[in-house]
Design an enzyme around this catalytic site. Structure first.
Site, PDB file in Angstrom:
ATOM      1  N   ASN A   1     -96.581-112.684 -45.111  1.00 13.16           N
ATOM      2  CA  ASN A   1     -97.443-113.885 -45.275  1.00 13.16           C
ATOM      3  C   ASN A   1     -99.652-113.499 -45.012  1.00 13.16           C
ATOM      4  O   ASN A   1    -100.525-113.674 -44.560  1.00 13.16           O
ATOM      5  CB  ASN A   1     -98.184-114.331 -43.662  1.00 13.16           C
ATOM      6  CG  ASN A   1     -98.077-113.665 -42.441  1.00 13.16           C
ATOM      7  OD1 ASN A   1     -96.911-112.656 -42.096  1.00 13.16           O
ATOM      8  ND2 ASN A   1     -99.130-113.642 -41.436  1.00 13.16           N
ATOM      9  N   HIS A   2     -99.729-112.225 -44.372  1.00 10.17           N
ATOM     10  CA  HIS A   2     -99.962-111.479 -45.080  1.00 10.17           C
ATOM     11  C   HIS A   2    -101.511-110.907 -46.245  1.00 10.17           C
ATOM     12  O   HIS A   2    -102.406-110.134 -46.426  1.00 10.17           O
ATOM     13  CB  HIS A   2    -101.209-110.558 -44.129  1.00 10.17           C
ATOM     14  CG  HIS A   2    -101.521-110.683 -42.585  1.00 10.17           C
ATOM     15  ND1 HIS A   2    -102.801-111.134 -41.946  1.00 10.17           N
ATOM     16  CD2 HIS A   2    -100.842-111.248 -41.393  1.00 10.17           C
ATOM     17  CE1 HIS A   2    -102.833-111.085 -41.157  1.00 10.17           C
ATOM     18  NE2 HIS A   2    -101.456-111.730 -40.472  1.00 10.17           N
TER      19      HIS A   2
ATOM     20  N   HIS B   1     -89.715-111.388 -45.415  1.00 13.20           N
ATOM     21  CA  HIS B   1     -90.874-111.284 -44.161  1.00 13.20           C
ATOM     22  C   HIS B   1     -90.207-111.901 -42.957  1.00 13.20           C
ATOM     23  O   HIS B   1     -90.540-111.250 -42.017  1.00 13.20           O
ATOM     24  CB  HIS B   1     -92.109-111.375 -44.733  1.00 13.20           C
ATOM     25  CG  HIS B   1     -93.636-111.074 -43.431  1.00 13.20           C
ATOM     26  ND1 HIS B   1     -93.436-109.119 -43.552  1.00 13.20           N
ATOM     27  CD2 HIS B   1     -93.962-112.149 -42.867  1.00 13.20           C
ATOM     28  CE1 HIS B   1     -94.520-109.352 -42.872  1.00 13.20           C
ATOM     29  NE2 HIS B   1     -94.992-110.467 -42.152  1.00 13.20           N
TER      30      HIS B   1
ATOM     31  N   ASP C   1     -94.138-104.524 -40.870  1.00 14.32           N
ATOM     32  CA  ASP C   1     -95.648-104.338 -41.168  1.00 14.32           C
ATOM     33  C   ASP C   1     -96.063-103.203 -40.275  1.00 14.32           C
ATOM     34  O   ASP C   1     -95.652-102.605 -40.025  1.00 14.32           O
ATOM     35  CB  ASP C   1     -95.483-105.423 -39.820  1.00 14.32           C
ATOM     36  CG  ASP C   1     -95.102-106.896 -39.727  1.00 14.32           C
ATOM     37  OD1 ASP C   1     -94.153-106.903 -39.937  1.00 14.32           O
ATOM     38  OD2 ASP C   1     -95.812-107.430 -39.399  1.00 14.32           O
TER      39      ASP C   1
ATOM     40  N   HIS D   1    -100.009-102.880 -41.871  1.00 13.00           N
ATOM     41  CA  HIS D   1    -100.940-103.699 -41.290  1.00 13.00           C
ATOM     42  C   HIS D   1    -101.899-102.512 -41.012  1.00 13.00           C
ATOM     43  O   HIS D   1    -102.794-102.310 -40.506  1.00 13.00           O
ATOM     44  CB  HIS D   1    -101.020-104.008 -40.055  1.00 13.00           C
ATOM     45  CG  HIS D   1    -100.338-105.521 -39.692  1.00 13.00           C
ATOM     46  ND1 HIS D   1    -100.981-106.568 -40.147  1.00 13.00           N
ATOM     47  CD2 HIS D   1     -99.592-106.277 -39.032  1.00 13.00           C
ATOM     48  CE1 HIS D   1    -100.681-107.651 -40.033  1.00 13.00           C
ATOM     49  NE2 HIS D   1     -99.499-107.432 -39.717  1.00 13.00           N
TER      50      HIS D   1
ATOM     51  N   ASP E   1    -104.470-105.355 -43.041  1.00 15.58           N
ATOM     52  CA  ASP E   1    -105.516-106.932 -42.827  1.00 15.58           C
ATOM     53  C   ASP E   1    -105.328-105.986 -41.234  1.00 15.58           C
ATOM     54  O   ASP E   1    -104.242-105.136 -40.577  1.00 15.58           O
ATOM     55  CB  ASP E   1    -105.036-108.109 -43.431  1.00 15.58           C
ATOM     56  CG  ASP E   1    -105.098-108.619 -43.710  1.00 15.58           C
ATOM     57  OD1 ASP E   1    -106.201-108.622 -44.424  1.00 15.58           O
ATOM     58  OD2 ASP E   1    -104.845-110.410 -43.837  1.00 15.58           O
ATOM     59  N   ARG E   2    -105.862-106.714 -39.987  1.00 13.06           N
ATOM     60  CA  ARG E   2    -106.419-105.906 -39.712  1.00 13.06           C
ATOM     61  C   ARG E   2    -106.294-104.527 -38.846  1.00 13.06           C
ATOM     62  O   ARG E   2    -107.757-104.039 -38.768  1.00 13.06           O
ATOM     63  CB  ARG E   2    -104.846-106.577 -38.386  1.00 13.06           C
ATOM     64  CG  ARG E   2    -104.571-107.164 -37.853  1.00 13.06           C
ATOM     65  CD  ARG E   2    -103.949-107.829 -36.962  1.00 13.06           C
ATOM     66  NE  ARG E   2    -104.216-109.177 -36.113  1.00 13.06           N
ATOM     67  CZ  ARG E   2    -104.709-110.044 -34.885  1.00 13.06           C
ATOM     68  NH1 ARG E   2    -105.951-109.328 -34.813  1.00 13.06           N
ATOM     69  NH2 ARG E   2    -104.230-110.980 -35.026  1.00 13.06           N
TER      70      ARG E   2
ATOM     71  N   ASP F   1     -96.556-107.711 -45.326  1.00 14.49           N
ATOM     72  CA  ASP F   1     -97.845-107.223 -44.592  1.00 14.49           C
ATOM     73  C   ASP F   1     -98.079-105.729 -43.937  1.00 14.49           C
ATOM     74  O   ASP F   1     -98.375-104.875 -43.169  1.00 14.49           O
ATOM     75  CB  ASP F   1     -97.459-107.642 -42.924  1.00 14.49           C
ATOM     76  CG  ASP F   1     -98.016-109.456 -42.893  1.00 14.49           C
ATOM     77  OD1 ASP F   1     -97.824-109.447 -44.211  1.00 14.49           O
ATOM     78  OD2 ASP F   1     -97.342-109.858 -41.294  1.00 14.49           O
TER      79      ASP F   1
END
Length: 494
Positions: A301-302, A350, A240, A242, A272-273, A269
C-alpha cells in the site's frame, strides 16, 4: 490489547483505586494524563488503551481527539476519523477535532473533505499561521487534482521514460561510485550496496538506467506472478522493509545475498518512513534485474502516490535526485505485481483477503493494477486488508480494506486450493504471527520499526518439497544518524 498494555492499564487503575477517587470525571482526567505521557513516549498502543478507558469513565472532545491522533500514528485512519467525528459532535467549537479529521482524511486521499475542515479552522482562527499554511497547502493539492482531471484525455499519457535521454547525461570524472555498463551484474550490486553503506549516491545516469530497465520489465509482468520452487530449493519470503536499508543488508548477511540458488520474495512496502528508501529501492530493483526469475517484488500500500507524498519517499527522492525521478517512481510502482502464488499452494500478498466472497485466482489475474490503489475492490483488499480473530468480516480500522476472520480464510483457501496465505502490512512484536489455525501468516521485516517500536524483524523460509513455513527473527542494526520520516511532509501532522 497486548499483555504489556494490560499490565500498564491495570497498574493505572490500581493507583486510582488506592487514591480513592470516586468522581468519574476526575478518574478520566488522571488516566488521560497517563495516556498523554505514553503518547509522548511513542507507546501508541498503550496510549490508545488508556484513552479508551478514560472515555468509558467520562467522554470528552479532548479524549477523542487525542485518541484520534494516536490512531493516526498507528495508520488506523478509519478509527481516527470516527474519533474526530466524536470529538466534533461533543464540542463543535473544539478546533483540534477538525484538525484530526483533516489529517485522517488527508491520509486517505480525501483531500476535499480535509480542505473543508482546514477551512473551518481558518475561519475561526484566521491569524493562526499553522492553520493557514495547512489550508493553503491542501488547497494547492485540490487545485492540482482538479487541473489534472481537466486536462486528462483518453489517450495514453506519455511515459516519463520517453523524455529521458541517457546519452545526454554526463558522468563527471569526480564521480567515484559504481559504474553501470550494459547490464546489472553481481559485482555492480556488491559495489552499489557498499557505496550506499558509506552514504554515497548512485549517479543519476545509472539510477535512471535502472529505472528505465525495471519499468520495461514490470510492464510485461502479470498481476499475479506464479513461482515454481524446485524440490530441496530454499525460498525466502520477507515482509515490509520501509526504507530500513541497513536492516535489509542484515537480512542478506543472515540469509545470504540473492542468487539463482537463493531466491527471495519481498512482499511490499519497500519505501516510506525509513529515511534510506532510495537506497532500499535501488537495491531491490537491481536484484530484480540481475535475477528476474529468482527475485520477486509485490506491491504494498506504500507503493502509491499519496503514501509517498505523506511518509517521505517523494521528499527523499527529490532531495537526493529530482522531481522527475519521483514522478517516474510513481509510474513504475503502478506496474508492480499485486501478489504471488508459490507452487500453486502459497498465496502471498501485502494486505489480505477480500470484502466479498467468491473472489478467485482468475479474478485476481484479471484485475487492472496499473493505477493508484482504489478505495474498494480486489486491488484495494490485496493491499490493505488485515486478519482478525473473530469469524466474519468487519470494516477496517485503517479506513480502507476490511478485516477478515478465520472462516473467510478457510473458505477462500479451500475454494482456490491454496494451503495458506502469507501477508505483511502489520508490525508484530516477534516479526511474525500465525493466524487462523495456520492458514494465514503475517511476516514483517523492519525491526524496531521507525526506531521506536522495539519489534523484531522476521522472514520465512520454505523449500520446494516442504512448504511448511520456518521463521527466522532478527534484531535491528545500527544506521547513520538520520531519523525516520526525515523527508516526510509535515502537512500531515508528523
Amino acid at each position: 490489547m497486548g499483555a504489556l498494555a494490560e499490565d500498564i492499564v491495570a497498574t493505572v487503575l490500581e493507583n486510582i483505586e488506592e487514591k480513592g477517587y470516586k468522581d468519574e470525571e476526575h478518574k478520566a482526567a488522571l488516566i488521560k494524563d497517563e495516556a498523554n505521557q505514553f503518547f509522548k513516549d511513542q507507546a501508541y498502543d498503550v496510549a490508545i488503551d488508556l484513552y479508551s478507558m478514560a472515555i468509558e469513565y467520562h467522554p470528552t472532545a479532548v479524549l477523542h481527539a487525542n485518541r484520534s491522533m494516536a490512531y493516526v500514528k498507528k495508520e488506523l485512519y478509519g478509527s481516527a476519523l470516527e474519533d474526530a467525528d466524536s470529538a466534533i459532535a461533543l464540542d463543535p467549537s473544539y478546533l483540534k477535532g477538525f484538525y484530526r479529521r483533516a489529517t485522517a482524511n488527508m491520509a486517505l486521499a480525501r483531500f476535499k473533505k480535509a480542505l473543508n475542515d482546514y477551512a473551518a479552522v481558518v475561519k475561526v482562527c484566521p491569524n493562526d499561521p499553522d492553520a493557514r499554511r495547512k489550508f493553503e497547502e491542501c488547497q494547492k493539492i485540490v487545485r492540482r487534482i482538479n487541473f489534472e482531471k481537466a486536462i486528462s484525455t483518453d489517450h495514453d499519457k506519455k511515459s516519463a521514460a520517453d523524455s529521458l535521454d541517457l546519452n545526454s547525461i554526463v558522468v563527471e570524472e569526480s564521480y567515484d561510485g559504481p559504474h553501470l555498463d550494459e547490464k546489472v551484474t553481481a559485482d555492480f550490486m556488491r559495489d552499489m550496496i557498499a557505496a550506499f553503506k558509506k552514504q554515497k549516491k548512485l549517479h543519476r545516469k545509472y539510477a535512471f538506467k535502472i529505472l528505465i530497465e525495471i519499468f520495461a520489465f514490470l510492464r510485461a509482468q502479470p498481476t499475479m506472478v506464479e513461482i515454481s520452487v524446485p524440490e530441496k530449493q530454499k525460498f525466502t519470503i520477507c515482509g515490509d522493509v520501509h526504507g530500513q536499508f541497513f536492516d535489509l543488508c542484515n537480512i542478506f548477511d543472515i540469509n545470504g545475498l540473492p542468487s539463482e540458488k537463493n531466491p527471495y520474495l519481498f512482499n511490499g512496502d519497500f519505501v516510506d518512513r525509513g529515511s534510506f528508501s532510495v537506497e532500499t529501492i535501488f537495491t531491490m530493483f537491481g536484484f530484480k534485474l540481475l535475477y528476474p526469475n529468482h527475485f520477486f517484488l509485490s506491491r504494498g500500500n506504500h507503493e502509491s502516490d499519496v503514501m509517498n507524498k505523506m511518509y517521505g519517499f517523494e521528499g527523499e527522492v527529490k532531495k537526493k535526485y529530482s522531481q522527475q525521478m519521483s514522478d517516474f517512481f510513481t509510474e513504475i510502482f503502478c506496474h508492480l505485481p499485486l501478489c504471488h502464488l508459490i507452487n500453486s499452494k502459497i498465496f502471498v500478498c501485502h494486505g489480505g483477503l477480500f470484502k466479498e466472497d467468491g473472489v478467485t485466482l482468475d479474478d485476481i489475474k484479471k484485475t487492472d493494477r496499473v493505477r493508484q490503489p482504489p478505495d474498494e475492490g480486489i486491488m484495494c483488499d490485496l493491499l490493505w486488508s488485515d486478519p482478525q480473530p473473530l469469524n466474519g468480516r468487519c470494516p477496517s480500522k485503517r479506513g480502507v480494506g476490511c478485516q477478515f476472520g478465520p472462516d473467510v480464510t478457510v473458505r477462500w483457501c479451500k475454494e482456490n486450493k491454496v494451503d495458506y496465505v502469507v501477508r505483511s502490512h502489520e508490525v508484530k512484536p516477534e516479526g511474525y504471527e500465525e493466524h487462523h489455525n495456520g492458514q494465514c501468516y503475517t511476516v514483517f521485516s523492519a525491526p524496531n520499526y521507525c526506531d521506536q517500536m522495539g519489534n523484531k524483524g522476521a522472514f520465512i523460509t520454505i523449500t520446494g518439497d516442504n512448504l511448511k513455513p520456518k521463521f527466522t527473527t532478527f534484531d535491528c542494526v545500527a544506521h547513520p544518524n538520520l531519523p525516520p520520516m526525515a523527508y516526510a511532509n509535515n502537512l500531515f501532522g508528523f
